[in-house]
Motif scaffolding. Structure first.
Motif, short mmCIF file in Angstrom:
data_model
loop_
_atom_site.label_atom_id
_atom_site.label_comp_id
_atom_site.label_asym_id
_atom_site.label_seq_id
_atom_site.Cartn_x
_atom_site.Cartn_y
_atom_site.Cartn_z
N PRO A 311 0.87 -1.19 0.08
CA PRO A 311 -0.14 -0.10 -0.12
C PRO A 311 0.88 1.19 -0.07
O PRO A 311 0.38 2.31 -0.53
CB PRO A 311 -0.88 -0.11 1.23
CG PRO A 311 -0.93 -1.66 1.60
CD PRO A 311 0.38 -2.03 1.12
N GLY A 312 1.96 1.27 0.61
CA GLY A 312 2.88 2.45 0.47
C GLY A 312 3.71 2.51 -0.86
O GLY A 312 4.21 3.63 -1.01
N ARG A 457 2.58 -10.26 4.72
CA ARG A 457 3.46 -9.02 4.98
C ARG A 457 4.88 -9.17 4.28
O ARG A 457 5.45 -10.34 4.10
CB ARG A 457 3.36 -9.00 6.40
CG ARG A 457 2.00 -8.91 7.17
CD ARG A 457 2.06 -8.21 8.59
NE ARG A 457 2.20 -6.81 8.61
CZ ARG A 457 2.79 -6.25 9.71
NH1 ARG A 457 2.79 -6.93 10.85
NH2 ARG A 457 2.31 -4.74 9.66
N THR A 458 5.41 -7.90 4.22
CA THR A 458 6.97 -8.20 3.89
C THR A 458 7.60 -6.99 4.35
O THR A 458 7.29 -5.89 4.77
CB THR A 458 6.89 -7.56 2.18
OG1 THR A 458 8.27 -7.87 1.58
CG2 THR A 458 6.46 -6.29 1.76
N SER A 459 8.92 -7.15 4.50
CA SER A 459 9.88 -6.26 5.22
C SER A 459 11.22 -6.47 4.47
O SER A 459 11.44 -7.33 3.61
CB SER A 459 10.13 -6.45 6.64
OG SER A 459 10.56 -7.83 6.89
N GLU A 472 5.30 -4.05 5.93
CA GLU A 472 3.85 -3.84 5.24
C GLU A 472 3.18 -4.95 4.84
O GLU A 472 3.91 -5.97 4.28
CB GLU A 472 4.18 -2.63 4.23
CG GLU A 472 4.61 -1.36 4.45
CD GLU A 472 4.86 -0.40 3.44
OE1 GLU A 472 4.13 0.19 2.70
OE2 GLU A 472 5.89 -0.38 2.50
N ASN A 473 1.91 -4.49 4.66
CA ASN A 473 1.11 -5.74 3.87
C ASN A 473 1.44 -5.90 2.42
O ASN A 473 2.00 -4.62 2.06
CB ASN A 473 -0.53 -5.39 4.07
CG ASN A 473 -0.99 -5.79 5.56
OD1 ASN A 473 -0.31 -6.34 6.12
ND2 ASN A 473 -2.05 -4.75 6.01
N VAL A 474 1.36 -6.98 1.88
CA VAL A 474 1.74 -6.93 0.41
C VAL A 474 0.66 -7.90 -0.47
O VAL A 474 0.15 -8.94 0.31
CB VAL A 474 3.14 -7.54 0.44
CG1 VAL A 474 3.19 -8.86 1.20
CG2 VAL A 474 3.72 -7.68 -0.95
#
Length: 494
Positions: A311-312, A457-459, A472-474
């Motif tokens: 979303p970012g 989610r991802t980081s 963030e959600n992905v």
């Protein structure tokens, strides 16, 4: 000597006191002498004895730290890796089911010597016996098109700084700690190890992976990252009867294959052929200059792009190509193969649990010799499997997916129960009967709060990326593509 335990000098007085306590107390005390502890119950009755019988070694032990007691101490030390030997001994000798106990507790030095006598092979055999239990035996029947999904990968563990360990295992740099490398074969559904192979840092993952092929069999489909495949290893693994979904590097010349046919689902049938250069390198590596050329082999290639979006506004496209022995595109479309390969990440989570949860983050192994370092690695793998098995049993009991039950709280429950599963120093009994200990613990694990299903989610991959960016959600979008391989020419001069 703690009260409630028999010694030669106190036998008449102790027996008289127990008889005077009444028949119910007397019967319970006799039953308690023959009970195994919670660790033995989780492993299976007499499994430790079986491992000691089947492992090589005929060393002499003292009456306190005999072979079985030393094995129990090794397991307790791996279950509580942050505790010193004195505390480990206190926990181990407080466990039930021991007919003979020392009048004076052994010292930390005595445990070190007993571990040396025990060696690594007995602990390895205990791990192997425990790993023989399949997911189906635990009550889990979820398969992918009738196949059990497994994965192989490798990691490293830091060791204590010593010349002996540095010489045996090597390091990634001159100033770095010695590193023990482990390559493992894991069941994806439960993250339980099927097999593992420890070695030195300089041996490399591929060399250790070749030793795991004995754990491959018909009925499984194995996933592997792009660092493992070679044509020789692919043929050897496929020869075991296992199906493969192995990722290959994207380089133009990294996959020795040409396209035979483009299938309706976008995947391709390809022919793998060993080139003259590959044959020369293989002959040199094997020191067999008469080694024959590998046979031409038909496989199926699935090439796809994974688009990662948050979303970012973060976007990343990754091109992946996997080679598989599953040739039927009608029964197993390319998209299903691509989605299956994503399950390879489960072995990364298993390694995370092994290193960060079981062993503890940034904690080096305590073994001061190569044999003790490998012994401890086997013990940690076994503790991981014990926990994952308990989680799987709890998931079956609760009717849920094992991956939705959190691993760290489950391990904390096991540690708490093992600590509580100790004889009272006054009466020699435990508050909960042995037959109920494991069952009560499994029920408690089944009641743990669940992970949220379907959450993605991802980081950042590196520590710097994780410091500077947030998780963030992905969403992932998979697109099947054609490869850039040349077409196969079946003419005689090809």
């Amino acid at each position: 000597m703690p009260r409630g335990l028999l010694s030669a000098s106190s036998v008449p007085d102790e027996l008289a006191a127990r008889v005077a306590a009444g028949p119910g107390f007397w019967a319970g005390w006799l039953d308690e002498l023959d009970r195994g502890g919670l660790l033995e119950e989780l492993l299976g009755r007499d499994v430790i004895e079986r491992a000691l019988e089947e492992a090589p070694g005929a060393h002499r032990y003292d009456s306190a730290l005999n072979a079985k007691m030393t094995m129990v101490c090794v397991l307790v030390a791996c279950l509580f890796p942050g505790e010193g030997y004195d505390r480990v001994l206190a926990r181990a000798f407080g466990l039930p089911g021991l007919r003979f106990r020392p009048g004076k507790a052994p010292t930390a030095s005595a445990l070190s010597q007993a571990r040396e006598r025990l060696g690594e092979h007995a602990v390895r055999r205990l791990f192997e016996i425990d790993a023989e239990t399949g997911d189906a035996e635990l009550g889990l029947t979820a398969l992918w098109h009738g196949l059990e999904v497994t994965a192989i990968d490798g990691t490293t563990m830091e060791l204590d700084r010593s010349d002996a360990l540095a010489c045996e295992f090597g390091s990634s740099s001159d100033a770095g700690r010695p590193l023990l490398r482990i390559v493992g074969h894991v069941r994806v559904a439960t993250r339980r190890w099927i097999a593992a192979e420890p070695g030195s840092y300089h041996q490399g993952e591929n060399e250790l992976a070749d030793r795991l092929l004995g754990s491959f069999r018909s009925g499984i489909v194995n996933l592997a990252d792009r660092g493992f495949p070679s044509m020789e290893r692919y043929l050897a693994a496929a020869g075991t009867g296992a199906d493969l979904v192995w990722r290959w590097k994207n380089g133009k010349n990294s996959l020795p294959a040409k396209t035979l046919e483009v299938l309706p689902d976008g995947s391709e049938l390809v022919v793998m052929r060993e080139s003259d250069g590959m044959l020369a390198r293989r002959r040199q590596a094997s020191r067999n200059h008469a080694a024959p050329r590998l046979p031409d082999t038909v496989a199926r290639l699935v090439t796809f792009t994974v688009l990662t979006q948050t979303p970012g506004g973060r976007r990343k496209a990754t091109r992946v190509r996997v080679l598989t022995t599953l040739l039927d595109h009608k029964e197993l479309p390319a998209r299903e193969i691509a989605e299956l390969y994503a399950q390879r990440w489960q072995i990364e989570i298993a390694f995370l649990h092994l290193k960060a949860t079981v062993r503890g983050s940034r904690r080096e192994l305590r073994g001061q010799s190569p044999a003790l370092a490998r012994q401890e690695a086997w013990g940690l793998l076994l503790v991981h499997n014990i926990t994952a098995t308990a989680v799987a049993r709890a998931a079956v009991r609760a009717g849920t997916d094992p991956k939705l039950i959190p691993f760290a709280p489950a391990l904390a429950l096991i540690r708490d129960r093992v600590t509580a599963d100790a004889c009272c120093p006054h009466c020699g009994l435990r508050p909960v009967p042995a037959k109920d200990q494991a069952s009560v613990m499994i029920d408690d694990i089944a009641r743990l709060p669940r992970h949220r299903p379907g959450r993605q989610r991802t980081s950042g991959r590196t520590a710097a990326e994780r410091r500077n960016g947030r998780t963030e959600n992905v969403t992932y979008t998979i697109t099947i593509e054609e490869s850039n391989l040349p077409e196969w020419d079946s003419s005689p001069n090809t």
